[in-house]
Design a protein around this motif. Structure first.
Motif, PDB file in Angstrom:
ATOM      1  N   SER A  91       9.045  93.855  31.691  1.00  0.00           N
ATOM      2  CA  SER A  91       8.283  94.969  32.261  1.00  0.00           C
ATOM      3  C   SER A  91       7.769  94.601  33.642  1.00  0.00           C
ATOM      4  N   MET A  95       8.958  96.311  37.141  1.00  0.00           N
ATOM      5  CA  MET A  95       7.949  97.084  37.864  1.00  0.00           C
ATOM      6  C   MET A  95       7.676  96.491  39.243  1.00  0.00           C
ATOM      7  N   MET A 229       3.332 103.799  40.819  1.00  0.00           N
ATOM      8  CA  MET A 229       4.205 102.949  40.015  1.00  0.00           C
ATOM      9  C   MET A 229       4.003 103.228  38.531  1.00  0.00           C
ATOM     10  N   LEU A 230       2.750 103.321  38.126  1.00  0.00           N
ATOM     11  CA  LEU A 230       2.435 103.544  36.717  1.00  0.00           C
ATOM     12  C   LEU A 230       2.800 104.950  36.258  1.00  0.00           C
ATOM     13  N   GLY A 234       7.145 103.621  36.263  1.00  0.00           N
ATOM     14  CA  GLY A 234       6.931 102.347  35.594  1.00  0.00           C
ATOM     15  C   GLY A 234       6.701 102.428  34.100  1.00  0.00           C
ATOM     16  N   THR A 235       5.653 103.137  33.679  1.00  0.00           N
ATOM     17  CA  THR A 235       5.336 103.156  32.260  1.00  0.00           C
ATOM     18  C   THR A 235       6.398 103.891  31.449  1.00  0.00           C
TER      19      THR A 235
END
Length: 382
Positions: A91, A95, A229-230, A234-235
């Protein structure tokens, strides 16, 4: 990099062998002692499983989401802790790639290319779980260069055994940024290791940033881009092959044990698997697991096809995969305990551990209630 199917099949055969010969035999002891399995990590590193997502020139194969899901599913059949170790490390690798510049990536990849390094994802805080915007960790620009980070991250997997820590912090009131913090950074400290219901040996604990100084290169992208990003890629990317894939492994392992027990255990001069009530339970477990597996695989196929510009419905499918697969794992492990009867409640048999391990994945990476909120929101917008 396009990975040949023959190579993928050979890799998965290696992973199956490692699971059978190295991971499964150690699972009960790790669950009992709660000690981090350094010996297993060493085997993963020697077989390139910790560098799968690195570029080829750094010793990796640039594994896509679908291949990662299959590898994580397989090792999780042996023990969920190993799947979580791969999830946390890959991860962070994937990321970081979203925001880092070439110089940052070269330094990061070169360090990890030895094959034995782990990475820790640091987002959750005592009062910031599903509501990531509520985090309190701060990053202030130092007048002489670099950044000073202050705050405490909780429930961080691999908290005391990692090389790098991907830390999300506020660089302004409404500005969340991402920092790649090396283990040797001054002011990086560690708190307690949590005594958990399950997922033993995962080194889950506090990561403390006490006036932690990092240089300017630790900031990934620009200030404020950590939230993007999140939220955008990303997530969703990591959930598609993370908790969902681990849940598949846990559920399949529980079903496999239940089938073997139903063939061997006799009552009233019959195998218990010959009773319709038990067969129906096994059939339901198999159907639900296969449905979950196809959903997870198709979701990862779509993520790989669309990355990095995931379509709204693909985001919903990621939440569907995480939510459905983890709910199925919880049901299948509970049914497996029931099929074992009284023995299912005894630690001598693995289904008791599998049920405890399954529970956490309905909670981490966004609770299943939050996943349903995301799915519903996408459907209403659609």
């Amino acid at each position: 990099m396009i990975i040949d199917k023959t190579f993928q099949d050979e890799l998965l055969q290696v992973v199956k062998r490692i699971t059978k010969e190295v991971i499964s035999p150690r699972a009960a002891e790790i669950d009992r002692t709660d000690e981090f399995p350094h010996d297993i990590i060493k085997v993963l590193g020697e077989n390139g499983l910790l560098t799968m997502t690195l570029p080829e020139e750094y010793g990796g194969i640039e594994a896509d989401s679908l291949l990662l899901a299959k590898v994580i599913e397989e090792v999780s059949k042996g023990m969920a802790t190993v799947g979580t170790t791969l999830l946390s490390t890959h991860s962070v690798i994937r990321m970081v790639k979203l925001l880092a510049n070439e110089q940052q990536l070269d330094k990061f990849y070169t360090n990890l290319s030895s094959g034995d390094k782990l990475c820790c994802f640091c987002l959750t805080e005592a009062n910031a779980g599903s509501d990531a915007r509520a985090l309190k960790t701060t990053a202030k620009k130092h007048p002489d260069g670099g950044w000073i980070l202050n705050g405490t991250k909780v429930f961080a997997t691999l908290s005391q055994v990692s090389e790098y820590y991907l830390v999300f912090a506020k660089t302004a009131e409404d500005e969340i940024s991402a920092f790649l913090v090396h283990k040797d950074s001054p002011g990086l400290k560690f708190g307690k290791i949590e005594d958990k219901m399950g997922l033993k040996g995962s080194s889950t604990g506090d990561v403390i940033l006490d006036n932690c100084w990092v240089d300017d290169d630790a900031l990934l992208g620009q200030p404020g881009e950590g939230w993007e990003m999140l939220a955008n890629v990303g997530t969703s990317m990591l959930r598609s092959w993370g908790a969902a894939a681990i849940a598949l492994g846990i559920g399949q392992s529980a079903l496999d044990h239940a089938i073997e027990y139903a063939k061997e255990r006799k009552q009233f001069n019959k195998r218990i698997g010959d009773f319709q009530g038990i067969r129906f339970m096994l059939a339901d477990c198999a159907m639900q697991l296969e449905a979950a597996r196809q959903l997870v695989y198709e979701t990862n196929r779509r993520v790989d096809e669309e990355y990095p510009n995931l379509q709204p419905y693909t985001h919903a499918m990621v939440s569907m995969s995480k939510c459905y697969a983890t709910d199925v794992a919880m049901k299948v492990t509970t049914d497996a305990v029931q099929i074992f009867g009284g023995y299912g409640y005894i630690r001598e048999f693995p289904v008791e551990r599998l049920m405890r391990d399954a529970k956490i994945y309905q909670i981490v990476d966004g609770t299943n209630q939050i996943q349903r909120v995301i799915i519903g929101s996408v459907l209403m917008k659609k």
